[in-house]
Scaffold this motif. Structure first.
Motif, PDB file in Angstrom:
ATOM      1  N   ARG A   1      -2.714  -9.491  11.867  1.00 22.50           N
ATOM      2  CA  ARG A   1      -1.946  -9.538  10.859  1.00 22.50           C
ATOM      3  C   ARG A   1      -0.359  -9.889  11.170  1.00 22.50           C
ATOM      4  O   ARG A   1       0.710  -9.779  10.225  1.00 22.50           O
TER       5      ARG A   1
ATOM      6  N   CYS B   1      -6.967  10.444  11.363  1.00 25.97           N
ATOM      7  CA  CYS B   1      -7.777   9.478  12.000  1.00 25.97           C
ATOM      8  C   CYS B   1      -8.744   9.972  12.942  1.00 25.97           C
ATOM      9  O   CYS B   1      -9.487   9.091  13.590  1.00 25.97           O
TER      10      CYS B   1
ATOM     11  N   ASP C   1       0.762  -1.199  -0.050  1.00 26.27           N
ATOM     12  CA  ASP C   1      -0.023  -0.163  -0.059  1.00 26.27           C
ATOM     13  C   ASP C   1       0.854   1.383   0.088  1.00 26.27           C
ATOM     14  O   ASP C   1       0.331   2.145  -0.501  1.00 26.27           O
TER      15      ASP C   1
ATOM     16  N   PRO D   1      -2.358   6.981  11.540  1.00 34.37           N
ATOM     17  CA  PRO D   1      -2.767   5.678  11.031  1.00 34.37           C
ATOM     18  C   PRO D   1      -1.506   4.806  11.239  1.00 34.37           C
ATOM     19  O   PRO D   1      -0.142   5.123  10.966  1.00 34.37           O
ATOM     20  N   THR D   2      -1.831   3.601  11.541  1.00 27.99           N
ATOM     21  CA  THR D   2      -0.751   2.383  11.518  1.00 27.99           C
ATOM     22  C   THR D   2      -0.738   1.678  10.104  1.00 27.99           C
ATOM     23  O   THR D   2      -1.626   1.156   9.627  1.00 27.99           O
ATOM     24  N   LEU D   3       0.167   2.160   9.412  1.00 26.25           N
ATOM     25  CA  LEU D   3       0.368   1.712   7.907  1.00 26.25           C
ATOM     26  C   LEU D   3       0.928   0.395   7.453  1.00 26.25           C
ATOM     27  O   LEU D   3       0.859  -0.261   6.913  1.00 26.25           O
TER      28      LEU D   3
ATOM     29  N   GLN E   1     -12.213   8.745  12.326  1.00 27.65           N
ATOM     30  CA  GLN E   1     -12.321   7.224  12.248  1.00 27.65           C
ATOM     31  C   GLN E   1     -12.203   6.684  13.562  1.00 27.65           C
ATOM     32  O   GLN E   1     -12.866   5.722  14.146  1.00 27.65           O
TER      33      GLN E   1
ATOM     34  N   SER F   1      -4.661  -1.529   2.954  1.00 24.40           N
ATOM     35  CA  SER F   1      -3.834  -2.709   3.080  1.00 24.40           C
ATOM     36  C   SER F   1      -4.670  -3.950   3.416  1.00 24.40           C
ATOM     37  O   SER F   1      -4.331  -5.013   2.842  1.00 24.40           O
TER      38      SER F   1
ATOM     39  N   HIS G   1      -1.418   6.245   2.871  1.00 25.33           N
ATOM     40  CA  HIS G   1      -2.977   5.892   2.813  1.00 25.33           C
ATOM     41  C   HIS G   1      -3.639   5.800   4.049  1.00 25.33           C
ATOM     42  O   HIS G   1      -3.201   6.095   5.279  1.00 25.33           O
ATOM     43  N   THR G   2      -4.994   5.211   3.943  1.00 24.46           N
ATOM     44  CA  THR G   2      -5.622   5.184   5.152  1.00 24.46           C
ATOM     45  C   THR G   2      -5.437   3.628   5.471  1.00 24.46           C
ATOM     46  O   THR G   2      -5.029   2.959   4.827  1.00 24.46           O
ATOM     47  N   GLU G   3      -5.994   3.368   6.985  1.00 25.80           N
ATOM     48  CA  GLU G   3      -5.722   2.012   7.015  1.00 25.80           C
ATOM     49  C   GLU G   3      -6.496   1.028   6.456  1.00 25.80           C
ATOM     50  O   GLU G   3      -6.342  -0.260   6.503  1.00 25.80           O
ATOM     51  N   HIS G   4      -7.463   1.511   5.498  1.00 26.56           N
ATOM     52  CA  HIS G   4      -8.259   0.282   5.050  1.00 26.56           C
ATOM     53  C   HIS G   4      -7.443  -0.371   3.620  1.00 26.56           C
ATOM     54  O   HIS G   4      -7.733  -1.394   3.241  1.00 26.56           O
TER      55      HIS G   4
ATOM     56  N   ASN H   1      -5.114  -2.806  15.120  1.00 26.79           N
ATOM     57  CA  ASN H   1      -5.230  -2.872  13.778  1.00 26.79           C
ATOM     58  C   ASN H   1      -4.216  -3.924  12.944  1.00 26.79           C
ATOM     59  O   ASN H   1      -4.481  -4.432  12.047  1.00 26.79           O
ATOM     60  N   TRP H   2      -3.242  -4.308  13.771  1.00 26.15           N
ATOM     61  CA  TRP H   2      -2.082  -5.179  13.310  1.00 26.15           C
ATOM     62  C   TRP H   2      -2.115  -6.698  13.782  1.00 26.15           C
ATOM     63  O   TRP H   2      -1.536  -7.655  13.675  1.00 26.15           O
TER      64      TRP H   2
END
Lengths: 224, 310, 224, 310
Positions: free
Chosen positions: D55, D274, A70, D111-113, D277, A206, A201-204, D51-52
């Motif tokens: 994954r 965020c 991403d 965000p955490t990317l 969000q 990925s 990007h946003t977290e969406h 969020n991770w």
């Protein structure tokens, strides 16, 4: 690599992926057909732009679609946001298609002959997308009390993301009349999230890519 | 044909019954049931294949699959329109699907577990559908016969695409070949079951034959399908999962192991792996779309009134 | 490879993954803690069972968790079903924990010393999971009209998947009293979907795995 | 200490104010605001790292991350409990978070990317939190000071884990190293901004110092953090993204480029990447959990009554 081709290719690819999520879930059968049709157009545009973008360093459309993460995607944030309800999807399509139309129109008259040829094809399709979205935004905005509320909520929620789309004045000239006809309030400008063009990007995104790329990546080098 | 021909004369002359013609109520009901079930199958059939659009492993395959699923929605539309010529409304048919009064093809109650399943569905399921449907292009009811001509043309296109997916996999890496074989292993018998129960147990068949709705028996069509697949599987380099499969010189056809009809009956009754999931999905989409359909109607009413008033 | 260890490891791993999806979304803060705690226990059990399962052919817990596809997973279907609302999650946990408890109890007294040692640890944890789920099922079943309806719907929807869990009589002896106390109807037995132990899963599992495995698979051979 | 000590005497003697002690209303309000903001930060902070979890690239890392996020929920609980000793209810504080009357740390609006962000948050964000919070273990309000002792112990554990993640990545494959550097590039300045506006612009600070709630200025703490990070980044083999970073012999500290305080103000005001969000997520979880909380209360009421009646 042409950054313009990459941006437009990624916008179209991510839009196609999101629109295709509606498959077999649209509010009516005719709309299943229409959304699939628009997704197909976006996917077709993505393939043309990405093929061109990859030529410089010998990457194929699939290399670019399936083997970047991403942080390497250059789509606008708007395209990657979740579909939400049908009102959100139509607001997204209206806003994105208006921006795509403007960029395609410019490219079609621009100096890069290859990009101009691609844009000459995609601008016709995008005019249909814009029209389709505009009709729904009007019907929902000027439909029932519930659809009006949902449509206004969708427009309000997505409006900030439209600042990243470029060409503000021309874009507003396409969008504002639709909102007016739809009896919707045009939101005030304010928060203007951005970063998509720089790969922030946003977290969406990925999550979308994890799903999109899973089979391709599980079989390195395979043909399909 | 003569305008005054009776229903029986038209059937006997192998001509078409058209919507305004007189027809026996049982003929009309049989056709409605069959066309509606066919339409529902197209709609429900979007789900198992749609399940792999987001994950299609190349953009080209993604586009082909998306176009295919779109075609299914289109088939659903023609077929609902053909059914409507018999005096029912699409809304009523959709209700009958959602509340379980009408069925759809049981094949769509199996899950799609890998990308190869998209190939197997194209090759086997669309293949079986074509074998079932080609004779329907000559069906006695005009609108249905005409819809089927268009549907069959597209289905055979889909079948070739499915075959091509499997061919690429079967001639690809070891893992891809295994994926293709696994898909064939899982889809073979359910595809054979698509032709319905054996002739001995088949209800409705005799009358449908007399009315020239149906032209071949379930077992005849199933045999035709098996005979068609054997050579294709050889070219694919995949093994049809049937130890009993062999050429029968006398019959001039392949002997094969019949599918588990008890399983077919369970799936038809509602107890397949995905019956609940498929119908639940459709109900949810229908319910979640209600406000959109209502808004579109409200808008149309408002603006119709406005136009009249103007 | 011990198929028992693999089944139990996969059940626990997939359960952990689903429970962890609740992170930061639980109905109250205490429940965020409790669900994370149970997910951690399940994950711990998964690591022990999978490590053992992989020993025979030199695969690590991560090889088994991250490099198999859904056709190679041996978890029961129940574990992979989406979380649904909190009632569905609690019904899933009740049903699964009851089955895990019975299998762990048997293993703890069984002939395989390694499995017995693992089970001796995990059976204590699973007793807590069972108790936690049972308390919620009772509270929701015997709470408000809405919670009763949701809890009954959850039990009805998941019941068919419990036939795959084995040890029916002993399992019913654990579960039926909870349903009774919760003023819930015990559903009739009927449809009995299965296939998880043979690697024939629902369509949900491959999505779960795509997400779970994405980072690991994107960096073949990397250490973390 | 003497039971009859006045508030000022207790503060002057560096002793603890306890819940039942008299205290100025402004002191109470300041503490409520600060402790609640701290509690909210723990709760909102669960999202970017959560969020991770699904994954995490190894089961061991998944377990560590899950335990960490669980600890954050636990910290939230202690801190809400500490705030409740000041005469507010957790429900009211949660409402104040959800309707925006109270804030949480702005760092969680980024965000955490990538997976490396989990490492960067552990190292930098928890690192900055510790620098901020260690002095709070000596804060004049007893329950807050005691909660902070426990929180800080766990935070330093989390910080080591984050550092370890980054260390493994930075010494891993080229792609992993790049991922780690990218995370540092994105999290460095937001972490510096965690210490708040520069002293010259800081509101509340002076009084909080006098009350011994706060013991060091924002800029002092920020400097301490930078000085701590420089050596650690060297061991990691990562580059702090600041061309102006250099040792200042005279000051005995590193010179560094200040974060963009205008950006900090925008994020605090609500316009970070965020903010919407994060708060939307919390509102949704709260709303979707309402029927569960109501059921639990209804059940408790019923059975309390039953017990009394019995």
């Amino acid at each position: 690599m042409s950054s313009e081709a990459l941006e437009l290719g990624d916008d179209a690819l991510i839009a196609a992926q999101r629109l295709a999520e509606w498959c077999a879930s649209a509010p009516e059968l005719e709309e299943d057909l229409a959304l699939a049709n628009i997704a197909l157009d976006q996917l077709g545009a993505a393939r043309l732009f990405l093929s061109y973008a990859g030529e410089a360093d010998g990457r194929t459309e699939d290399d670019l679609a399936y083997l970047r993460d991403d942080r390497e995607f250059r789509n606008c944030l708007l395209a990657e946001l979740p579909n939400g309800d049908f009102a959100v999807t139509m607001a997204k399509l209206l806003f994105l298609a208006a921006a795509q139309k403007l960029r395609y129109d410019a490219l079609a008259a621009g100096p890069d002959a290859r990009l101009a040829a691609i844009a000459a094809k995609t601008r016709k399709e995008t005019a249909y997308h814009l029209d389709h979205a505009a009709r729904w935004v009007v019907r929902l905005g000027d439909g029932t009390a519930e659809s009006h509320r949902r449509m206004q909520d969708a427009v309000d929620a997505l409006w900030p993301y439209t600042h990243e789309l470029g060409e503000r004045a021309a874009w507003l000239a396409l969008v504002e009349p639709v909102l007016a006809e739809a009896t919707l309030d045009r939101p005030a400008d304010g928060w203007a999230p951005a970063g998509g063009r720089d790969g922030v990007h946003t977290e969406h995104l990925s999550y979308l890519l994890a799903e999109m790329q899973v089979v391709h990546r599980a079989h390195p080098g395979a043909r399909w | 044909r003569l305008a005054a021909s009776t229903f029986d004369e038209v059937i006997a002359a192998d001509q078409k019954i058209e919507p305004r013609d007189a027809m026996p109520e049982a003929y009309r009901k049989t056709l409605i049931r069959q066309i509606a079930q066919h339409a529902h199958s197209e709609i429900i059939g979007m789900q198992p294949e749609g399940n792999w659009i987001s994950r299609a492993p190349s953009l080209k395959r993604k586009a082909i699959l998306l176009a295919k699923v779109q075609d299914e929605a289109g088939h659903g539309l023609y077929l609902y329109a053909a059914a409507e010529t018999l005096g029912v409304s699409r809304a009523d048919l959709v209700d009958a699907l959602l509340d379980g009064r009408q069925k759809y093809s049981s094949i769509f109650n199996y899950p799609t577990l890998t990308w190869a399943d998209v190939g197997a569905i194209g090759w086997l399921v669309d293949g079986a559908a074509i074998v079932n449907q080609v004779p329907l292009c000559r069906c006695s009811y005009g609108p249905y016969a005409r819809a089927m001509i268009r549907v069959c043309k597209e289905e055979s296109f889909h079948q070739r695409q499915g075959y091509e997916i499997l061919h690429t996999l079967a001639h690809g890496t070891e893992a891809q070949h295994a994926m293709a074989q696994d898909a064939l292993d899982r889809w073979w018998y359910p595809s054979l079951a698509m032709f319905g129960p054996p002739d001995a147990d088949s209800t409705h068949s005799e009358r449908s034959m007399a009315w020239k709705i149906k032209r071949f028996s379930n077992d005849e069509l199933r045999q035709r399908f098996v005979d068609m697949c054997v050579g294709q599987a050889e070219i694919l380099g995949l093994r049809i999962p049937d130890d009993g499969l062999r050429w029968n010189e006398q019959r001039g056809a392949y002997d094969f192991t019949a599918p588990d009809y008890a399983e077919l009956m369970r799936v038809i009754k509602g107890d397949g792996p995905c019956n609940r999931q498929r119908i639940e999905h459709r109900r949810r989409a229908h319910a979640e779309g209600a406000w959109v359909r209502e808004a579109a109607e409200a808008y149309a009413r408002k603006h119709a009134t406005a136009t009249v008033a103007a």
